[in-house]
Enzyme design. Structure first.
Site, mmCIF file in Angstrom:
data_model
loop_
_atom_site.group_PDB
_atom_site.id
_atom_site.type_symbol
_atom_site.label_atom_id
_atom_site.label_comp_id
_atom_site.label_asym_id
_atom_site.label_seq_id
_atom_site.Cartn_x
_atom_site.Cartn_y
_atom_site.Cartn_z
ATOM 1 C CG HIS A 27 -15.906 -52.445 -8.767
ATOM 2 N ND1 HIS A 27 -14.973 -52.424 -7.835
ATOM 3 C CD2 HIS A 27 -16.658 -51.432 -8.726
ATOM 4 C CE1 HIS A 27 -15.181 -51.840 -7.024
ATOM 5 N NE2 HIS A 27 -15.968 -51.155 -7.396
ATOM 6 C CG HIS A 261 -20.364 -49.508 -10.267
ATOM 7 N ND1 HIS A 261 -19.459 -48.685 -11.209
ATOM 8 C CD2 HIS A 261 -19.920 -49.341 -9.230
ATOM 9 C CE1 HIS A 261 -18.389 -48.241 -10.300
ATOM 10 N NE2 HIS A 261 -18.785 -48.531 -9.239
ATOM 11 C CD GLU A 407 -2.963 -24.860 -7.916
ATOM 12 O OE1 GLU A 407 -4.176 -25.370 -8.528
ATOM 13 O OE2 GLU A 407 -2.668 -23.798 -7.662
ATOM 14 C CG HIS A 457 4.661 -17.750 -0.799
ATOM 15 N ND1 HIS A 457 5.429 -18.322 -1.454
ATOM 16 C CD2 HIS A 457 4.479 -16.251 -0.788
ATOM 17 C CE1 HIS A 457 6.021 -16.973 -2.204
ATOM 18 N NE2 HIS A 457 5.410 -16.217 -1.883
ATOM 19 C CG HIS A 469 -2.835 -16.579 -0.511
ATOM 20 N ND1 HIS A 469 -4.305 -16.512 -0.763
ATOM 21 C CD2 HIS A 469 -2.354 -16.671 -1.884
ATOM 22 C CE1 HIS A 469 -4.518 -16.474 -1.854
ATOM 23 N NE2 HIS A 469 -3.360 -16.382 -2.573
ATOM 24 N NE ARG A 516 5.774 -12.759 0.296
ATOM 25 C CZ ARG A 516 5.796 -11.553 0.754
ATOM 26 N NH1 ARG A 516 5.738 -11.407 2.087
ATOM 27 N NH2 ARG A 516 5.500 -10.264 0.002
#
Ligand SMILES: Cc1ncc(C[n+]2csc(CCOP(=O)(O)OP(=O)(O)O)c2C)c(N)n1
Length: 659
Positions: A27, A261, A407, A457, A469, A516
């Site tokens: 690049h 680029h 996150e 969990h 979940h 959990r």
């Protein structure tokens, strides 16, 4: 200085063009467009010492737009890092020190591995967090031993990526004023002008995040230095400096074009560019003598800064022996007290997330440099470091980082904290959301960073929250990342032992997958289980003589396996707990054969996808897993529905055992 910067910038351009052309890939656009800025960063901004690239108090520079690696390599070479012209000539070749994208483990002076856009930016946020934390810990009114800036060069791509938005928002909230980001505003990405993709007002966005925003030209050296000065004057906010630039500046036909680029300019255009720059067309890998001389002179200044700091450190150490003792804990792993882990008894009912929280707190109590946090799930993850405060603008000694619901940013920031040095870091969320941090986990593994991930969990036993979940593919998805260890302890006692293994795993990250729901601490038939668990698996309950069937389970399913084994009176059944499949597979073959005799059928039980477990069943057995998404409902009903009840396991084992 201006003339010298010109000569450095010229050299960046010539080295970049030739290296990319020779490799026939790379690049050229960014290094050529940012040549002046890069020269200023390395020559006029960074307080560093190429002779000691790991000097703790050096300014950090992160090339977030990692595809522009030739910018970094040219400047590392010129400024005297251990990167020869020969290395530059080997750009992008196998096992060279100049890989396609910068890799911190390969090249001295490269602070972090970049290429996945936006990650470097977020790493830098972590580095800036580390600087502030360590400064608060070690500086005294008389001596400022930790005091450096973190500079970043980011492009349009980095600032389009969500990960940088999360990290920028966090950095603004935390007021990380020693973070200075240059935005290479060339308005070009691979597919063309950003007019087709990215028309927001980035400065306004960053201003809303709580940043100081500045702008100027990438080619006005005085202006850039004045802007950096302004950034340094700001004591409450990080700074974003937008610099208007032209991709591939200097190339007569490709400057400003997206074609420059990520592809070589072509021999003809390289020759024309050299001519335009006043360099002989036949001269390959031209290094301007003025550029070399400029950095040689700089080395004297860097030596001065460096020696001054060494002197300051010596004085600080003499005046503050106790603090120095602490310092050694942080930076050298010396004088660390033993950790007093919680004790658990057979029969205790405790979720691994809860024992994990106790183990975590025991660790933090003993290790002052142990810090971390959760992405807004500290209560559920049980990761709050009790009584240790929240790291905030007005509390720089807090050891809990409230990452917020970010996150992606958290994953990348903890990499930066770890890369900075001096701190041991964990971060936490639900296992199902590990996907949101996967790119950062992958980079942690690639960079061999011993980050600890606490993912709670960990299965369909989450129950009512439902399939969104309930992780099913996640354990396996993590196990396939090279150099990452995934631990899934089956009870609180195992948890203590695997935690130790994770902490000892210094050459890569570890995942702790926690339940959990409560799990009962069970009797281990192997008297040496604490030793054997280091090999990834051990016998929990055994049969008389060679087993007909070995039940191999992880985490919460070990308890199920034990119950099922009790029902299987007609068969000789062994139960093996395998909290870390990777360690088991890497371990001694004889131990594997001992635990899983060839003659026995192997049945694996894990509340996750079956993919990957054939290496254990070896075509002689079965997998009781979940090859579909879960369901919303009370946990035990969901488990029963998906085949994870004792009754169903017994049935399945009988089928397999009778074949
Ligand atoms: C996460 C990620 N997505 C996609 C890419 C592929 N990629 C590399 S560079 C680039 C465009 C970047 O544009 P910009 O940051 O403006 O760099 P410039 O064109 O100025 O060199 C893309 C899409 C990548 N490296 N990382």
């Amino acid at each position: 200085m201006k003339e010298e910067i010109k000569s450095v910038a010229l050299t960046v351009r010539t080295l970049t063009m030739d290296a990319v052309q020779k490799a026939n890939s790379g690049h050229p656009g960014l290094p050529m467009g940012c040549a002046e800025l890069g020269s200023l960063i390395f020559g006029e901004m960074l307080k560093h010492n190429p002779r000691d690239p790991l000097w703790i108090n050096r300014d950090r520079f992160v090339l977030s737009a990692g595809h522009g690696s030739m910018l970094l390599y040219s400047l590392l070479h010129l400024s005297g890092y251990e990167l020869s012209l020969e290395d530059i000539k080997n750009f992008r070749q196998l096992q060279s020190k100049t890989p396609g994208h910068p890799e911190n483990l390969l090249t001295p002076g490269v602070e972090t591995t970049t290429g996945p856009l936006g990650q470097g930016f977020a790493n830098a946020v972590g580095m800036a967090i580390a600087e502030v934390m360590l400064a608060a810990r070690f500086n005294t009114p008389q001596h400022t031993v930790i005091d450096h800036y973190t500079y970043v060069l980011a492009g349009d791509g980095c600032l389009m990526e969500g990960v940088s938005s999360e990290a920028a928002s966090l950095a603004g909230h935390l007021g990380l004023s020693k973070l200075i980001v240059f935005y290479d505003f060339n308005k070009i990405t691979i597919d063309g002008s950003t007019d087709i993709t990215f028309t927001e007002d980035v400065l306004q966005r960053f201003s809303a995040y709580g940043w100081q925003t500045l702008s100027g030209s990438a080619y006005d050296t005085d202006e850039i230095l004045a802007l950096v000065n302004q950034a340094k004057q700001e004591k409450g906010r990080p700074s974003l400096i937008l610099l208007r630039s032209t991709i591939a500046k200097g190339s007569p036909h490709l400057a400003g074009s997206h074609k420059a680029h990520g592809a070589p300019l072509g021999n003809e255009e390289v020759a024309l560019t050299k001519k335009a720059l006043g360099v002989s067309e036949s001269e390959m890998f031209y290094v301007a003598p003025e550029a070399k001389a400029y950095f040689q002179a700089k080395q004297k200044l860097w030596d001065k800064y460096y020696d001054e700091w060494q002197q300051l450190f010596k004085e600080w150490k003499q005046n503050n022996p106790e603090l120095f003792n602490e310092w050694q804990k942080y930076f050298d792993g010396k004088n660390l007290p033993a950790i007093t882990y919680p004790l658990y008894e057979v029969g205790d009912e405790v979720a691994t997330r809860s024992s994990g929280g106790e183990i975590l707190n025991a660790t933090a109590k003993a290790l002052p440099h142990f810090i971390g946090g959760s992405a807004d799930l500290a209560g559920s993850n049980k990761t709050l470091l009790k009584g240790m405060g929240s790291f905030q603008k007005d509390n720089r000694t807090g050891r809990n980082i409230n990452f917020g619901v970010r996150e992606h940013g958290m994953g990348a920031a903890v990499n930066g904290i770890m890369l900075h040095g001096g701190l041991k870091v964990f971060c936490a969320t639900f296992l199902v959301f590990s996907d949101y941090m996967r790119p950062a986990i992958r980079l942690a593994a690639l960079m061999k960073l011993p980050v600890l991930y606490i993912f709670t969990h960990d299965s369909i036993f989450v129950g009512e929250d439902g399939p969104t979940h309930q992780p099913v593919e996640h354990l396996e998805a993590l196990r396939v990342i090279p150099n990452l260890l995934v631990f899934r302890p089956a009870d609180a006692q195992e948890n203590v032992e695997v935690w130790k293994l994770a902490c000892e795993h210094s050459s890569g990250p570890s995942v702790m997958a926690y339940t959990r729901q409560n799990l009962t601490v069970f009797v281990k038939s192997d008297p040496h289980w604490k030793e054997n668990i280091k090999k990834g698996a051990y016998i929990v309950a055994d049969s008389e003589g060679v087993p007909d069937v070995v039940l191999i389970a992880t985490g919460s399913e070990v308890g199920l396996a034990l119950e099922a084994a009790r029902e299987l009176n007609d068969l000789k059944v062994r139960v093996v707990s395998m909290p870390c499949r990777e360690l088991f597979l890497q371990g001694p073959a004889a131990y594997r054969e001992e635990l899983l005799p060839d003659s026995a059928k192997k049945v694996v039980i894990e509340a996750g996808v079956s993919s990957g477990w054939h290496v254990i069943t070896g075509g002689n057995g079965a997998m009781i897993g979940i090859d579909r998404f879960g369901e919303s409902g009370p946990a035990l009903e969901v488990a029963e529905h998906l085949g994870l009840s004792v009754l169903k396991i017994v049935q399945k084992v009988k089928e397999v055992g009778s074949i």
